[in-house]
Write a protein that holds these residues in place. Structure first.
Motif, PDB file in Angstrom:
ATOM      1  N   ILE A   1       4.919  -6.789   4.084  1.00  0.00           N
ATOM      2  CA  ILE A   1       3.675  -6.034   4.175  1.00  0.00           C
ATOM      3  C   ILE A   1       3.235  -5.913   5.626  1.00  0.00           C
ATOM      4  O   ILE A   1       2.815  -4.845   6.081  1.00  0.00           O
ATOM      5  CB  ILE A   1       2.581  -6.699   3.326  1.00  0.00           C
ATOM      6  CG1 ILE A   1       2.954  -6.637   1.841  1.00  0.00           C
ATOM      7  CG2 ILE A   1       1.229  -6.032   3.566  1.00  0.00           C
ATOM      8  CD1 ILE A   1       1.999  -7.383   0.939  1.00  0.00           C
ATOM      9  N   LEU A   2       3.337  -7.009   6.362  1.00  0.00           N
ATOM     10  CA  LEU A   2       2.946  -7.008   7.772  1.00  0.00           C
ATOM     11  C   LEU A   2       3.755  -5.997   8.567  1.00  0.00           C
ATOM     12  O   LEU A   2       3.209  -5.200   9.335  1.00  0.00           O
ATOM     13  CB  LEU A   2       3.118  -8.406   8.369  1.00  0.00           C
ATOM     14  CG  LEU A   2       2.958  -8.505   9.889  1.00  0.00           C
ATOM     15  CD1 LEU A   2       1.559  -8.095  10.324  1.00  0.00           C
ATOM     16  CD2 LEU A   2       3.291  -9.909  10.376  1.00  0.00           C
ATOM     17  N   GLN A   3       5.071  -6.006   8.371  1.00  0.00           N
ATOM     18  CA  GLN A   3       5.935  -5.108   9.138  1.00  0.00           C
ATOM     19  C   GLN A   3       5.594  -3.647   8.864  1.00  0.00           C
ATOM     20  O   GLN A   3       5.444  -2.844   9.799  1.00  0.00           O
ATOM     21  CB  GLN A   3       7.396  -5.383   8.786  1.00  0.00           C
ATOM     22  CG  GLN A   3       8.391  -4.511   9.561  1.00  0.00           C
ATOM     23  CD  GLN A   3       9.822  -4.772   9.137  1.00  0.00           C
ATOM     24  OE1 GLN A   3      10.065  -5.402   8.106  1.00  0.00           O
ATOM     25  NE2 GLN A   3      10.768  -4.290   9.932  1.00  0.00           N
ATOM     26  N   LYS A   4       5.444  -3.305   7.599  1.00  0.00           N
ATOM     27  CA  LYS A   4       5.153  -1.912   7.238  1.00  0.00           C
ATOM     28  C   LYS A   4       3.755  -1.509   7.688  1.00  0.00           C
ATOM     29  O   LYS A   4       3.545  -0.391   8.177  1.00  0.00           O
ATOM     30  CB  LYS A   4       5.305  -1.727   5.720  1.00  0.00           C
ATOM     31  CG  LYS A   4       6.705  -1.955   5.196  1.00  0.00           C
ATOM     32  CD  LYS A   4       7.687  -0.932   5.773  1.00  0.00           C
ATOM     33  CE  LYS A   4       9.080  -1.119   5.182  1.00  0.00           C
ATOM     34  NZ  LYS A   4      10.060  -0.167   5.770  1.00  0.00           N
ATOM     35  N   PHE A   5       2.795  -2.409   7.518  1.00  0.00           N
ATOM     36  CA  PHE A   5       1.422  -2.081   7.881  1.00  0.00           C
ATOM     37  C   PHE A   5       1.278  -1.952   9.393  1.00  0.00           C
ATOM     38  O   PHE A   5       0.541  -1.099   9.893  1.00  0.00           O
ATOM     39  CB  PHE A   5       0.474  -3.157   7.343  1.00  0.00           C
ATOM     40  CG  PHE A   5      -0.986  -2.796   7.468  1.00  0.00           C
ATOM     41  CD1 PHE A   5      -1.492  -1.668   6.867  1.00  0.00           C
ATOM     42  CD2 PHE A   5      -1.852  -3.610   8.180  1.00  0.00           C
ATOM     43  CE1 PHE A   5      -2.839  -1.330   6.968  1.00  0.00           C
ATOM     44  CE2 PHE A   5      -3.200  -3.300   8.302  1.00  0.00           C
ATOM     45  CZ  PHE A   5      -3.686  -2.146   7.693  1.00  0.00           C
ATOM     46  N   HIS A   6       2.002  -2.779  10.135  1.00  0.00           N
ATOM     47  CA  HIS A   6       1.989  -2.686  11.591  1.00  0.00           C
ATOM     48  C   HIS A   6       2.517  -1.328  12.049  1.00  0.00           C
ATOM     49  O   HIS A   6       1.914  -0.676  12.917  1.00  0.00           O
ATOM     50  CB  HIS A   6       2.831  -3.816  12.180  1.00  0.00           C
ATOM     51  CG  HIS A   6       2.826  -3.847  13.686  1.00  0.00           C
ATOM     52  ND1 HIS A   6       3.752  -3.151  14.446  1.00  0.00           N
ATOM     53  CD2 HIS A   6       2.019  -4.487  14.569  1.00  0.00           C
ATOM     54  CE1 HIS A   6       3.500  -3.370  15.734  1.00  0.00           C
ATOM     55  NE2 HIS A   6       2.465  -4.174  15.829  1.00  0.00           N
ATOM     56  N   THR A   7       3.604  -0.889  11.444  1.00  0.00           N
ATOM     57  CA  THR A   7       4.161   0.414  11.786  1.00  0.00           C
ATOM     58  C   THR A   7       3.190   1.537  11.438  1.00  0.00           C
ATOM     59  O   THR A   7       3.001   2.498  12.209  1.00  0.00           O
ATOM     60  CB  THR A   7       5.490   0.636  11.046  1.00  0.00           C
ATOM     61  OG1 THR A   7       6.410  -0.416  11.391  1.00  0.00           O
ATOM     62  CG2 THR A   7       6.102   1.986  11.393  1.00  0.00           C
ATOM     63  N   HIS A   8       2.543   1.399  10.287  1.00  0.00           N
ATOM     64  CA  HIS A   8       1.556   2.395   9.862  1.00  0.00           C
ATOM     65  C   HIS A   8       0.395   2.472  10.846  1.00  0.00           C
ATOM     66  O   HIS A   8      -0.042   3.564  11.230  1.00  0.00           O
ATOM     67  CB  HIS A   8       1.061   2.031   8.461  1.00  0.00           C
ATOM     68  CG  HIS A   8      -0.062   2.887   7.961  1.00  0.00           C
ATOM     69  ND1 HIS A   8       0.087   4.232   7.690  1.00  0.00           N
ATOM     70  CD2 HIS A   8      -1.365   2.587   7.692  1.00  0.00           C
ATOM     71  CE1 HIS A   8      -1.064   4.729   7.266  1.00  0.00           C
ATOM     72  NE2 HIS A   8      -1.963   3.757   7.257  1.00  0.00           N
TER      73      HIS A   8
ATOM     74  N   HIS B   1      -4.259  -9.051  11.912  1.00  0.00           N
ATOM     75  CA  HIS B   1      -4.419 -10.412  12.423  1.00  0.00           C
ATOM     76  C   HIS B   1      -4.248 -11.417  11.298  1.00  0.00           C
ATOM     77  O   HIS B   1      -3.574 -12.437  11.450  1.00  0.00           O
ATOM     78  CB  HIS B   1      -5.795 -10.551  13.068  1.00  0.00           C
ATOM     79  CG  HIS B   1      -5.995 -11.867  13.762  1.00  0.00           C
ATOM     80  ND1 HIS B   1      -5.775 -12.026  15.110  1.00  0.00           N
ATOM     81  CD2 HIS B   1      -6.386 -13.087  13.294  1.00  0.00           C
ATOM     82  CE1 HIS B   1      -6.016 -13.287  15.443  1.00  0.00           C
ATOM     83  NE2 HIS B   1      -6.404 -13.941  14.360  1.00  0.00           N
ATOM     84  N   TRP B   2      -4.865 -11.148  10.149  1.00  0.00           N
ATOM     85  CA  TRP B   2      -4.814 -12.092   9.037  1.00  0.00           C
ATOM     86  C   TRP B   2      -3.410 -12.208   8.458  1.00  0.00           C
ATOM     87  O   TRP B   2      -2.983 -13.285   8.026  1.00  0.00           O
ATOM     88  CB  TRP B   2      -5.788 -11.637   7.950  1.00  0.00           C
ATOM     89  CG  TRP B   2      -5.777 -12.506   6.737  1.00  0.00           C
ATOM     90  CD1 TRP B   2      -6.408 -13.705   6.572  1.00  0.00           C
ATOM     91  CD2 TRP B   2      -5.084 -12.252   5.514  1.00  0.00           C
ATOM     92  NE1 TRP B   2      -6.162 -14.202   5.321  1.00  0.00           N
ATOM     93  CE2 TRP B   2      -5.339 -13.325   4.642  1.00  0.00           C
ATOM     94  CE3 TRP B   2      -4.273 -11.208   5.065  1.00  0.00           C
ATOM     95  CZ2 TRP B   2      -4.823 -13.396   3.358  1.00  0.00           C
ATOM     96  CZ3 TRP B   2      -3.754 -11.269   3.775  1.00  0.00           C
ATOM     97  CH2 TRP B   2      -4.028 -12.358   2.947  1.00  0.00           C
ATOM     98  N   LEU B   3      -2.673 -11.093   8.437  1.00  0.00           N
ATOM     99  CA  LEU B   3      -1.327 -11.141   7.897  1.00  0.00           C
ATOM    100  C   LEU B   3      -0.418 -12.070   8.689  1.00  0.00           C
ATOM    101  O   LEU B   3       0.657 -12.439   8.221  1.00  0.00           O
ATOM    102  CB  LEU B   3      -0.735  -9.727   7.848  1.00  0.00           C
ATOM    103  CG  LEU B   3      -1.244  -8.845   6.698  1.00  0.00           C
ATOM    104  CD1 LEU B   3      -0.877  -7.387   6.919  1.00  0.00           C
ATOM    105  CD2 LEU B   3      -0.707  -9.341   5.366  1.00  0.00           C
ATOM    106  N   GLY B   4      -0.849 -12.446   9.900  1.00  0.00           N
ATOM    107  CA  GLY B   4      -0.193 -13.541  10.610  1.00  0.00           C
ATOM    108  C   GLY B   4       0.926 -13.162  11.525  1.00  0.00           C
ATOM    109  O   GLY B   4       1.639 -14.033  12.038  1.00  0.00           O
ATOM    110  N   GLY B   5       1.126 -11.878  11.762  1.00  0.00           N
ATOM    111  CA  GLY B   5       2.215 -11.490  12.648  1.00  0.00           C
ATOM    112  C   GLY B   5       1.909 -11.805  14.089  1.00  0.00           C
ATOM    113  O   GLY B   5       0.776 -11.721  14.538  1.00  0.00           O
ATOM    114  N   LYS B   6       2.934 -12.199  14.832  1.00  0.00           N
ATOM    115  CA  LYS B   6       2.770 -12.493  16.258  1.00  0.00           C
ATOM    116  C   LYS B   6       3.145 -11.295  17.121  1.00  0.00           C
ATOM    117  O   LYS B   6       3.095 -11.378  18.337  1.00  0.00           O
ATOM    118  CB  LYS B   6       3.624 -13.706  16.640  1.00  0.00           C
ATOM    119  CG  LYS B   6       3.171 -14.983  15.954  1.00  0.00           C
ATOM    120  CD  LYS B   6       3.989 -16.185  16.404  1.00  0.00           C
ATOM    121  CE  LYS B   6       3.503 -17.463  15.730  1.00  0.00           C
ATOM    122  NZ  LYS B   6       4.278 -18.642  16.149  1.00  0.00           N
TER     123      LYS B   6
END
Length: 395
Positions: free
Chosen positions: A11-18, A293-298
């Motif tokens: 979810i983090l990876q896709k949402f970051h790209t979005h 931020h909450w999804l925890g990606g660095k």
């Protein structure tokens, strides 16, 4: 219908790209999506709030609850219009009544506010505004009147006694335990009051980490405590910061259950329950940034145009101006009217994407059922948050 759940990292990876795509070209995507919300709920009436008998109960004369989802109090001794309070039921994933978003109480409406807390079986109050605007002038505008005893002690509000039992000061918030009971009745209830004063009116907090930590703390409290009634959230008008907080918390809940967040769909649903929820583009961007931020990606967060979108107007709109503009849009629109420009300095490109992305496909599938009950339909209430072993869930 089936909807697939995903691991948090996916979810983090896709949402970051979005979010990166929304932030491109000076936040053009954020601006475009926000402008598409401008015509939401223009068909709903606010007759109760417009009545002469109720006008003095509104903190801002143009911020009124919709009739179809306003909170109704019990009538006092059959007095006409004593059921009115400037408060609205809004969804949060399980039901249409998960939250009550309301204006900050006025001196004349404090008794009504506590009566609502009692009648709606509220256990948690979230206050996301300071009492006064943090300006250097002495005559700072009052955003919220103090409606509970600031120290240990008891205050009387109509037929209810409000007692401050304890108060704890966290890094960026105050957590107060309040005992509420009716006069001549020894049986009472315990209310947890969260006070987050560092969020400026019509703006965004300077520290996203602080808001994320605060929202996550409240989220866990709500998850761990069986709720009898709605959770009350208020700022000053009960629209901008309140709507932003509810959107962040709601979408955190979806992510925790393996469902990718759709900020645009969530905000649109909130706006069908209370006017101008998530009031400006800065707050709309904030929802995305807090979720990242909450999804925890660095990984580096998507860059935005100076972190927010700068408008051509020299001063931000007041609540009165915002509501007037909103009412004018409703009055001058028909069903074929396209969203008006908010006169931003950001240039928006409407060139369609050459191909439909997986994120767009998911968003289209989410439109086929009621987003207000998405959380309930995805995972039964008795299920645990951390379980994502089943990746195909019936809806």
């Amino acid at each position: 219908m089936r909807i697939r759940t995903y691991p948090k990292a996916h979810i983090l990876q896709k949402f970051h790209t979005h979010c990166q795509s929304l932030a491109a070209n000076g936040n053009a995507g954020y601006q475009r999506e926000f402008e598409e919300l401008s015509d939401t709920a223009k068909e709903f009436s606010c007759r109760a709030g417009e009545l002469d008998a109720n006008k003095d109960k509104n903190r801002y004369p143009f911020i009124l609850p919709y009739d179809h989802c306003r909170v109704k109090l019990s009538l006092l001794e059959s007095q006409p219009h004593s059921d009115y309070i400037n408060a609205s039921y809004v969804p949060g994933g399980c039901t249409e009544h998960d939250f009550i978003c309301t204006q900050a109480p006025l001196p004349s409406t404090m008794a009504d506010f506590w009566r609502m807390i009692w009648e709606q079986n509220v256990q948690v109050i979230v206050m996301v505004t300071a009492l006064k605007e943090r300006a250097r002038c002495e005559n700072r505008p009052v955003l919220c009147n103090q409606y509970w005893p600031p120290e240990k002690g008891t205050g009387c509000y109509g037929a209810l006694q409000v007692t401050t039992v304890s108060r704890h000061h966290g890094p960026d918030c105050y957590i107060t335990t309040i005992h509420l009971r009716q006069h001549n009745n020894h049986t009472g209830r315990q209310i947890t009051h969260y006070y987050y004063p560092g969020w400026p009116d019509q703006g965004v907090p300077k520290d996203h980490t602080s808001l994320v930590n605060f929202t996550e703390h409240v989220r866990k409290q709500l998850d761990d405590t069986p709720r009898l009634g709605s959770t009350v959230v208020h700022c000053s008008a009960g629209i901008g910061r309140s709507g932003t907080f509810v959107a962040i918390l709601w979408l955190m809940q979806l992510c925790a259950r393996g469902i990718p967040p759709d900020v645009h769909l969530a905000v649109r649903d909130l706006r069908r329950h209370r006017v101008l929820m998530v009031q400006n583009v800065e707050q709309y961007i904030l929802v995305h940034q807090c979720l990242l931020h909450w999804l925890g990606g660095k990984m580096e967060r998507p860059r935005t145009q100076n972190a927010v979108v700068h408008f051509k107007t020299a001063q931000p709109q007041t609540h009165r101006q915002s509501r007037k503009d909103w009412k004018n849009r409703r009055r001058n629109s028909d069903h074929t009217h396209r969203p008006e420009s908010t006169h931003s300095s950001v240039q928006v490109s409407h060139t369609p994407h050459p191909q439909r992305t997986a994120w767009q496909s998911l968003r289209e599938s989410l439109h086929t059922f009621n987003p207000g009950k998405l959380l309930q339909r995805i995972i039964p209430p008795s299920s645990q948050l951390g379980s994502h072993t089943q990746h195909n869930t019936h809806v």
